[in-house]
Scaffold this motif. Structure first.
Motif, mmCIF file in Angstrom:
data_model
loop_
_atom_site.group_PDB
_atom_site.id
_atom_site.type_symbol
_atom_site.label_atom_id
_atom_site.label_comp_id
_atom_site.label_asym_id
_atom_site.label_seq_id
_atom_site.Cartn_x
_atom_site.Cartn_y
_atom_site.Cartn_z
ATOM 1 N N GLN A 115 0.804 -1.218 0.000
ATOM 2 C CA GLN A 115 0.000 0.000 0.000
ATOM 3 C C GLN A 115 0.840 1.273 0.000
ATOM 4 N N ASP A 116 1.883 1.336 0.781
ATOM 5 C CA ASP A 116 2.699 2.553 0.905
ATOM 6 C C ASP A 116 4.025 2.437 0.162
ATOM 7 N N ALA A 117 4.025 1.733 -0.942
ATOM 8 C CA ALA A 117 5.261 1.546 -1.701
ATOM 9 C C ALA A 117 5.768 2.886 -2.231
ATOM 10 N N PRO A 118 7.075 3.119 -2.160
ATOM 11 C CA PRO A 118 7.627 4.365 -2.690
ATOM 12 C C PRO A 118 7.601 4.347 -4.216
ATOM 13 N N PRO A 119 7.676 5.516 -4.846
ATOM 14 C CA PRO A 119 7.637 5.576 -6.312
ATOM 15 C C PRO A 119 8.656 4.660 -7.009
ATOM 16 N N ALA A 120 9.779 4.428 -6.404
ATOM 17 C CA ALA A 120 10.787 3.550 -7.022
ATOM 18 C C ALA A 120 10.257 2.135 -7.255
ATOM 19 N N GLN A 121 9.209 1.749 -6.534
ATOM 20 C CA GLN A 121 8.639 0.401 -6.681
ATOM 21 C C GLN A 121 7.384 0.377 -7.552
ATOM 22 N N TRP A 122 6.957 1.521 -8.027
ATOM 23 C CA TRP A 122 5.769 1.583 -8.869
ATOM 24 C C TRP A 122 6.053 1.007 -10.243
ATOM 25 N N ARG A 123 5.055 0.387 -10.843
ATOM 26 C CA ARG A 123 5.146 -0.150 -12.201
ATOM 27 C C ARG A 123 3.926 0.299 -12.985
ATOM 28 N N PHE A 124 4.087 0.423 -14.318
ATOM 29 C CA PHE A 124 3.032 0.949 -15.171
ATOM 30 C C PHE A 124 2.903 0.114 -16.438
ATOM 31 N N GLY A 125 1.679 -0.001 -16.925
ATOM 32 C CA GLY A 125 1.404 -0.753 -18.143
ATOM 33 C C GLY A 125 1.367 0.142 -19.368
ATOM 34 N N SER A 126 1.073 -0.456 -20.508
ATOM 35 C CA SER A 126 1.066 0.281 -21.775
ATOM 36 C C SER A 126 -0.042 1.334 -21.820
ATOM 37 N N GLY A 127 -1.190 1.056 -21.196
ATOM 38 C CA GLY A 127 -2.261 2.048 -21.143
ATOM 39 C C GLY A 127 -1.838 3.282 -20.363
ATOM 40 N N ASP A 128 -1.063 3.072 -19.307
ATOM 41 C CA ASP A 128 -0.549 4.195 -18.531
ATOM 42 C C ASP A 128 0.424 5.026 -19.367
ATOM 43 N N LEU A 129 1.258 4.354 -20.146
ATOM 44 C CA LEU A 129 2.178 5.070 -21.027
ATOM 45 C C LEU A 129 1.407 5.915 -22.026
ATOM 46 N N HIS A 130 0.371 5.351 -22.603
ATOM 47 C CA HIS A 130 -0.450 6.075 -23.576
ATOM 48 C C HIS A 130 -1.075 7.317 -22.939
ATOM 49 N N ARG A 131 -1.652 7.169 -21.757
ATOM 50 C CA ARG A 131 -2.287 8.307 -21.071
ATOM 51 C C ARG A 131 -1.254 9.346 -20.643
ATOM 52 N N ALA A 132 -0.090 8.902 -20.181
ATOM 53 C CA ALA A 132 0.954 9.847 -19.773
ATOM 54 C C ALA A 132 1.439 10.664 -20.966
ATOM 55 N N LEU A 133 1.634 10.012 -22.106
ATOM 56 C CA LEU A 133 2.058 10.732 -23.308
ATOM 57 C C LEU A 133 0.985 11.713 -23.769
ATOM 58 N N ALA A 134 -0.275 11.315 -23.674
ATOM 59 C CA ALA A 134 -1.377 12.208 -24.051
ATOM 60 C C ALA A 134 -1.424 13.413 -23.111
ATOM 61 N N ALA A 135 -1.215 13.184 -21.824
ATOM 62 C CA ALA A 135 -1.194 14.292 -20.858
ATOM 63 C C ALA A 135 -0.040 15.232 -21.154
ATOM 64 N N ARG A 136 1.093 14.681 -21.517
ATOM 65 C CA ARG A 136 2.269 15.514 -21.852
ATOM 66 C C ARG A 136 1.966 16.392 -23.064
ATOM 67 N N ARG A 137 1.306 15.809 -24.085
ATOM 68 C CA ARG A 137 0.945 16.591 -25.280
ATOM 69 C C ARG A 137 -0.037 17.703 -24.938
ATOM 70 N N LEU A 138 -1.018 17.409 -24.086
ATOM 71 C CA LEU A 138 -1.977 18.435 -23.674
ATOM 72 C C LEU A 138 -1.269 19.573 -22.938
ATOM 73 N N GLU A 139 -0.327 19.224 -22.087
ATOM 74 C CA GLU A 139 0.459 20.248 -21.381
ATOM 75 C C GLU A 139 1.251 21.095 -22.364
ATOM 76 N N ARG A 140 1.953 20.434 -23.246
ATOM 77 C CA ARG A 140 2.850 21.111 -24.190
ATOM 78 C C ARG A 140 2.087 21.919 -25.230
ATOM 79 N N ASP A 141 1.086 21.314 -25.841
ATOM 80 C CA ASP A 141 0.413 21.952 -26.971
ATOM 81 C C ASP A 141 -0.628 22.981 -26.560
#
Length: 108
Positions: free
Chosen positions: A51-77
């Motif tokens: 439950q209280d795992a630090p960010p160094a132990q977090w893992r992400f799937g391909s859907g998370d990568l897709h959403r993170a990239l989309a969020a980055r584009r929204l920020e940038r553009d």
């Protein structure tokens, strides 16, 4: 005539090979603190074993990568903040879901 070379690196993202927090940050051209913010606003969901795992132990799937990239584009553009990006991404996902329902019923 000049010769141009492009070197590309790919990473397989699967349930068996999820991205670490640093890898996700790097793929988005961001830092780990930015990814922590993505988790806090609900844009991506960290896979954790404790439950209280630090960010160094977090893992992400391909859907998370897709959403993170989309969020980055929204920020940038568009200069959108992460709270607004979360809302935009959720609304886009809901529109896609509703379109799929309509298509399955033959009404679209």
């Amino acid at each position: 005539m000049a010769t141009r070379s492009v070197i590309a690196t790919t990473t397989v993202v699967s349930s068996a090979q999820p991205l670490a927090v640093g890898e996700l940050a790097h793929a988005c051209g961001a830092d780990v603190a930015w990814v922590v913010q993505l988790v806090e606003v609900g844009i991506v969901r960290a896979r954790i074993e404790q439950q209280d795992a630090p960010p160094a132990q977090w893992r992400f799937g391909s859907g998370d990568l897709h959403r993170a990239l989309a969020a980055r584009r929204l920020e940038r553009d568009f200069g959108v903040g992460l709270d607004a990006a979360a809302l935009i991404l959720d609304l886009q996902q809901e529109v896609r879901r509703l379109k799929a329902v309509l298509e399955s019923r033959g009404t679209l």
